[in-house]
Design an enzyme around this catalytic site. Structure first.
Site, PDB file in Angstrom:
ATOM      1  N   GLY A  12     -62.431 -11.797  28.954  1.00  0.00           N
ATOM      2  CA  GLY A  12     -62.013 -10.152  28.572  1.00  0.00           C
ATOM      3  C   GLY A  12     -60.918 -10.288  27.738  1.00  0.00           C
ATOM      4  O   GLY A  12     -60.585 -10.771  26.804  1.00  0.00           O
ATOM      5  N   ASP A  55     -52.492 -18.291  39.591  1.00  0.00           N
ATOM      6  CA  ASP A  55     -52.998 -17.255  40.272  1.00  0.00           C
ATOM      7  C   ASP A  55     -51.968 -16.207  40.488  1.00  0.00           C
ATOM      8  O   ASP A  55     -50.967 -16.606  41.352  1.00  0.00           O
ATOM      9  CB  ASP A  55     -53.726 -17.363  41.568  1.00  0.00           C
ATOM     10  CG  ASP A  55     -54.291 -16.459  42.345  1.00  0.00           C
ATOM     11  OD1 ASP A  55     -53.741 -15.243  42.417  1.00  0.00           O
ATOM     12  OD2 ASP A  55     -55.037 -16.668  43.452  1.00  0.00           O
ATOM     13  N   VAL A  56     -51.977 -15.028  40.024  1.00  0.00           N
ATOM     14  CA  VAL A  56     -50.733 -14.217  39.883  1.00  0.00           C
ATOM     15  C   VAL A  56     -50.344 -13.663  41.113  1.00  0.00           C
ATOM     16  O   VAL A  56     -49.206 -12.898  41.346  1.00  0.00           O
ATOM     17  CB  VAL A  56     -51.162 -12.885  38.741  1.00  0.00           C
ATOM     18  CG1 VAL A  56     -51.166 -13.407  37.319  1.00  0.00           C
ATOM     19  CG2 VAL A  56     -52.125 -12.044  39.381  1.00  0.00           C
ATOM     20  N   ASN A  82     -51.655  -8.796  32.133  1.00  0.00           N
ATOM     21  CA  ASN A  82     -53.229  -8.485  31.905  1.00  0.00           C
ATOM     22  C   ASN A  82     -54.175  -8.626  33.279  1.00  0.00           C
ATOM     23  O   ASN A  82     -55.111  -7.959  33.363  1.00  0.00           O
ATOM     24  CB  ASN A  82     -53.690  -9.350  30.629  1.00  0.00           C
ATOM     25  CG  ASN A  82     -55.167  -9.121  30.618  1.00  0.00           C
ATOM     26  OD1 ASN A  82     -55.910  -8.143  30.284  1.00  0.00           O
ATOM     27  ND2 ASN A  82     -55.809 -10.346  30.912  1.00  0.00           N
ATOM     28  N   SER A 134     -54.617   1.082  32.543  1.00  0.00           N
ATOM     29  CA  SER A 134     -55.866   1.606  32.288  1.00  0.00           C
ATOM     30  C   SER A 134     -55.878   2.995  32.041  1.00  0.00           C
ATOM     31  O   SER A 134     -55.190   3.743  32.598  1.00  0.00           O
ATOM     32  CB  SER A 134     -56.672   1.315  33.572  1.00  0.00           C
ATOM     33  OG  SER A 134     -57.929   1.970  33.527  1.00  0.00           O
ATOM     34  N   TYR A 147     -58.076   1.113  43.143  1.00  0.00           N
ATOM     35  CA  TYR A 147     -57.807   0.555  41.808  1.00  0.00           C
ATOM     36  C   TYR A 147     -57.014   1.639  40.994  1.00  0.00           C
ATOM     37  O   TYR A 147     -56.043   1.270  40.565  1.00  0.00           O
ATOM     38  CB  TYR A 147     -59.355   0.513  41.047  1.00  0.00           C
ATOM     39  CG  TYR A 147     -58.979   0.106  39.590  1.00  0.00           C
ATOM     40  CD1 TYR A 147     -58.650  -1.125  39.170  1.00  0.00           C
ATOM     41  CD2 TYR A 147     -59.439   0.965  38.577  1.00  0.00           C
ATOM     42  CE1 TYR A 147     -58.542  -1.727  38.085  1.00  0.00           C
ATOM     43  CE2 TYR A 147     -58.986   0.438  37.002  1.00  0.00           C
ATOM     44  CZ  TYR A 147     -58.618  -0.745  37.020  1.00  0.00           C
ATOM     45  OH  TYR A 147     -58.680  -1.029  35.635  1.00  0.00           O
ATOM     46  N   LYS A 151     -53.128   1.137  39.225  1.00  0.00           N
ATOM     47  CA  LYS A 151     -52.839   1.317  37.790  1.00  0.00           C
ATOM     48  C   LYS A 151     -51.992   2.850  37.703  1.00  0.00           C
ATOM     49  O   LYS A 151     -51.061   3.039  36.603  1.00  0.00           O
ATOM     50  CB  LYS A 151     -54.099   1.996  37.130  1.00  0.00           C
ATOM     51  CG  LYS A 151     -55.159   0.447  37.233  1.00  0.00           C
ATOM     52  CD  LYS A 151     -54.511  -0.712  36.425  1.00  0.00           C
ATOM     53  CE  LYS A 151     -55.302  -1.826  36.061  1.00  0.00           C
ATOM     54  NZ  LYS A 151     -54.661  -2.842  35.346  1.00  0.00           N
TER      55      LYS A 151
HETATM   56  N1  LIG Z   1     -62.807  -3.658  30.685  1.00  0.00           N
HETATM   57  C1  LIG Z   1     -62.494  -2.525  31.242  1.00  0.00           C
HETATM   58  O1  LIG Z   1     -63.298  -1.338  31.449  1.00  0.00           O
HETATM   59  C2  LIG Z   1     -61.115  -2.117  31.639  1.00  0.00           C
HETATM   60  C3  LIG Z   1     -60.337  -0.734  31.339  1.00  0.00           C
HETATM   61  C4  LIG Z   1     -59.275  -0.486  31.557  1.00  0.00           C
HETATM   62  C5  LIG Z   1     -58.495  -1.612  32.061  1.00  0.00           C
HETATM   63  N2  LIG Z   1     -58.964  -2.703  32.338  1.00  0.00           N
HETATM   64  C6  LIG Z   1     -57.886  -3.898  32.719  1.00  0.00           C
HETATM   65  O2  LIG Z   1     -57.862  -4.984  31.874  1.00  0.00           O
HETATM   66  C7  LIG Z   1     -57.624  -6.023  32.413  1.00  0.00           C
HETATM   67  C8  LIG Z   1     -58.585  -7.313  32.099  1.00  0.00           C
HETATM   68  O3  LIG Z   1     -59.634  -6.932  32.554  1.00  0.00           O
HETATM   69  P1  LIG Z   1     -60.720  -7.322  31.563  1.00  0.00           P
HETATM   70  O4  LIG Z   1     -61.452  -5.912  31.438  1.00  0.00           O
HETATM   71  O5  LIG Z   1     -60.518  -7.983  30.444  1.00  0.00           O
HETATM   72  O6  LIG Z   1     -61.844  -8.042  32.779  1.00  0.00           O
HETATM   73  P2  LIG Z   1     -62.157  -9.611  32.991  1.00  0.00           P
HETATM   74  O7  LIG Z   1     -63.002  -9.954  31.971  1.00  0.00           O
HETATM   75  O8  LIG Z   1     -62.836  -9.465  34.197  1.00  0.00           O
HETATM   76  O9  LIG Z   1     -60.830 -10.244  32.823  1.00  0.00           O
HETATM   77  C9  LIG Z   1     -59.932 -10.146  34.101  1.00  0.00           C
HETATM   78  C10 LIG Z   1     -59.024 -11.573  33.910  1.00  0.00           C
HETATM   79  O10 LIG Z   1     -58.068 -11.173  35.019  1.00  0.00           O
HETATM   80  C11 LIG Z   1     -58.007 -12.447  35.802  1.00  0.00           C
HETATM   81  N3  LIG Z   1     -57.701 -12.304  37.116  1.00  0.00           N
HETATM   82  C12 LIG Z   1     -58.149 -11.738  38.000  1.00  0.00           C
HETATM   83  N4  LIG Z   1     -57.416 -11.806  39.308  1.00  0.00           N
HETATM   84  C13 LIG Z   1     -56.545 -12.889  38.882  1.00  0.00           C
HETATM   85  C14 LIG Z   1     -55.654 -13.398  39.689  1.00  0.00           C
HETATM   86  N5  LIG Z   1     -55.598 -13.155  41.077  1.00  0.00           N
HETATM   87  N6  LIG Z   1     -54.769 -14.569  39.189  1.00  0.00           N
HETATM   88  C15 LIG Z   1     -55.007 -14.742  37.733  1.00  0.00           C
HETATM   89  N7  LIG Z   1     -55.819 -14.237  37.196  1.00  0.00           N
HETATM   90  C16 LIG Z   1     -56.921 -13.215  37.549  1.00  0.00           C
HETATM   91  C17 LIG Z   1     -59.630 -12.993  35.709  1.00  0.00           C
HETATM   92  O11 LIG Z   1     -59.588 -14.234  36.152  1.00  0.00           O
HETATM   93  P3  LIG Z   1     -60.781 -15.185  36.650  1.00  0.00           P
HETATM   94  O12 LIG Z   1     -61.853 -15.334  35.738  1.00  0.00           O
HETATM   95  O13 LIG Z   1     -60.123 -16.409  37.130  1.00  0.00           O
HETATM   96  O14 LIG Z   1     -61.424 -14.102  37.601  1.00  0.00           O
HETATM   97  C18 LIG Z   1     -59.893 -12.758  34.165  1.00  0.00           C
HETATM   98  O15 LIG Z   1     -59.137 -13.671  33.264  1.00  0.00           O
HETATM   99  C19 LIG Z   1     -57.453  -5.727  33.960  1.00  0.00           C
HETATM  100  O16 LIG Z   1     -56.193  -5.424  34.636  1.00  0.00           O
HETATM  101  C20 LIG Z   1     -58.194  -4.378  34.057  1.00  0.00           C
HETATM  102  O17 LIG Z   1     -57.713  -3.712  35.222  1.00  0.00           O
HETATM  103  C21 LIG Z   1     -60.116  -3.000  32.174  1.00  0.00           C
END
Ligand SMILES: NC(=O)c1ccc[n+]([C@@H]2O[C@H](COP(=O)([O-])OP(=O)(O)OC[C@H]3O[C@@H](n4cnc5c(N)ncnc54)[C@H](OP(=O)(O)O)[C@@H]3O)[C@@H](O)[C@H]2O)c1
Length: 282
Positions: A12, A55-56, A82, A134, A147, A151
């Protein structure tokens, strides 16, 4: 060359940020739960990629990794919180453990990252925090209450902390993307156990979207463009407090703020009416 620290770089936004920064010649301290997801970038960019397993939700490890990154890299210009995921389902459908984990990952870990990095940024005379928040921190939909709690919570934390940190030359940017094409909506989420009472409401509808029975929500956001906008914002000398990204996010925030302002204006007389009698009416 600038140095960045980023959590959640396996996929992501975190992965796109890491790739683009390395590509343009910056140095990245990338943390992830699965370090092998960065093997290709390590092979391509060598020493400019510093890696640590993290792991955060492990606060002790988070402090250790942040300390080691500053010690080994000397200076870190931008710290990006992130890592995160979505927890879906009506509040009543969620387990205590799911709730604790959602808060620990999206909210508490970001606060601890801020607290761990701040003394280093102060010592080096300034820097920048980027919080991937977000649009879900500005508006709220049913079946996502926890969620939203994380946020909206992190928005409040940073809006306050930004004012504390400004005198030290430390800027803060809250990134508010709309729905974007990452793993966020396609598997990297958690969901509560369904209760029949919610089957016909928004929670049941969300489950039917996830199962493919209903079409998914539109996801206009391109994560590569979102990463590029985050990098461009950090290149500006003054940190914008908010970066709202995506046509959906912009429309939602605009409508929500207009509605809230209208409601606030309608409630002016009532708000003033509850002041003590010795308060001068203005
Ligand atoms: N995509 C959207 O629509 C959207 C919109 C608004 C905000 N966001 C925010 O964007 C941020 C990134 O998400 P993304 O959209 O890029 O989704 P993503 O592709 O699922 O990436 C999420 C990342 O966070 C990591 N993660 C989750 N839990 C963790 C933990 N306990 N310790 C360390 N790493 C952890 C995941 O690691 P693993 O691979 O190990 O699971 C992955 O690297 C998040 O904060 C999300 O809330 C996303």
């Amino acid at each position: 060359m600038r140095t960045w620290f980023i959590t959640g770089t396996s996929s992501g936004f975190g992965r796109h940020l890491t790739e683009q920064l390395l590509e343009r010649g910056d140095r990245v301290a990338a943390t992830a739960r699965r370090l092998d997801t960065l093997d290709d970038l390590a092979a391509r960019h060598g020493d400019r990629l510093w890696r640590a397993r993290l792991d955060v939700t492990d606060t002790t490890a988070l402090r250790e990794v942040v300390g080691r990154a500053f010690a080994e890299l000397g200076r870190i210009d931008v710290v990006v919180s992130n890592a995160g995921y979505g927890l879906f389902g009506a509040a009543e459908e969620l387990s205590d453990e799911q709730i604790d984990r959602q808060l620990a990952t999206n909210l508490t870990a970001s606060i601890h990252l801020a607290r761990a990095a701040t003394p280093h940024l102060r010592d080096q005379g300034g820097g920048r925090f980027v919080q991937v928040a977000s649009i879900g921190g500005q508006v709220a939909f049913p079946a996502m209450s926890l969620y939203h709690a994380t946020k909206w919570g992190i928005e409040g934390f940073w809006e306050s902390a930004a004012a504390e940190l400004a005198p030290f030359g430390i800027g803060v940017t809250l990134v508010e993307p709309g729905v974007a094409r990452t793993n966020f909506g396609t598997g990297a989420f958690a969901i509560g156990d369904p209760l029949p009472a919610y089957a016909d409401g928004p929670s049941g509808q969300l489950r039917r979207m996830i199962s493919g029975e209903l079409p998914p929500l539109p996801a206009p956001g391109d994560p590569a463009k979102i990463a590029a906008a985050i990098i461009a914002s950090a290149d500006q000398p003054d940190a914008p407090l908010r970066l709202t990204l995506g046509s959906d996010a912009h429309a939602l925030a605009t409508a929500a703020l207009r509605d809230r302002l209208a409601a606030l204006e309608a409630g002016r007389a009532l708000a003033h009416s509850t002041d003590a009698d010795d308060v001068f009416a203005s």
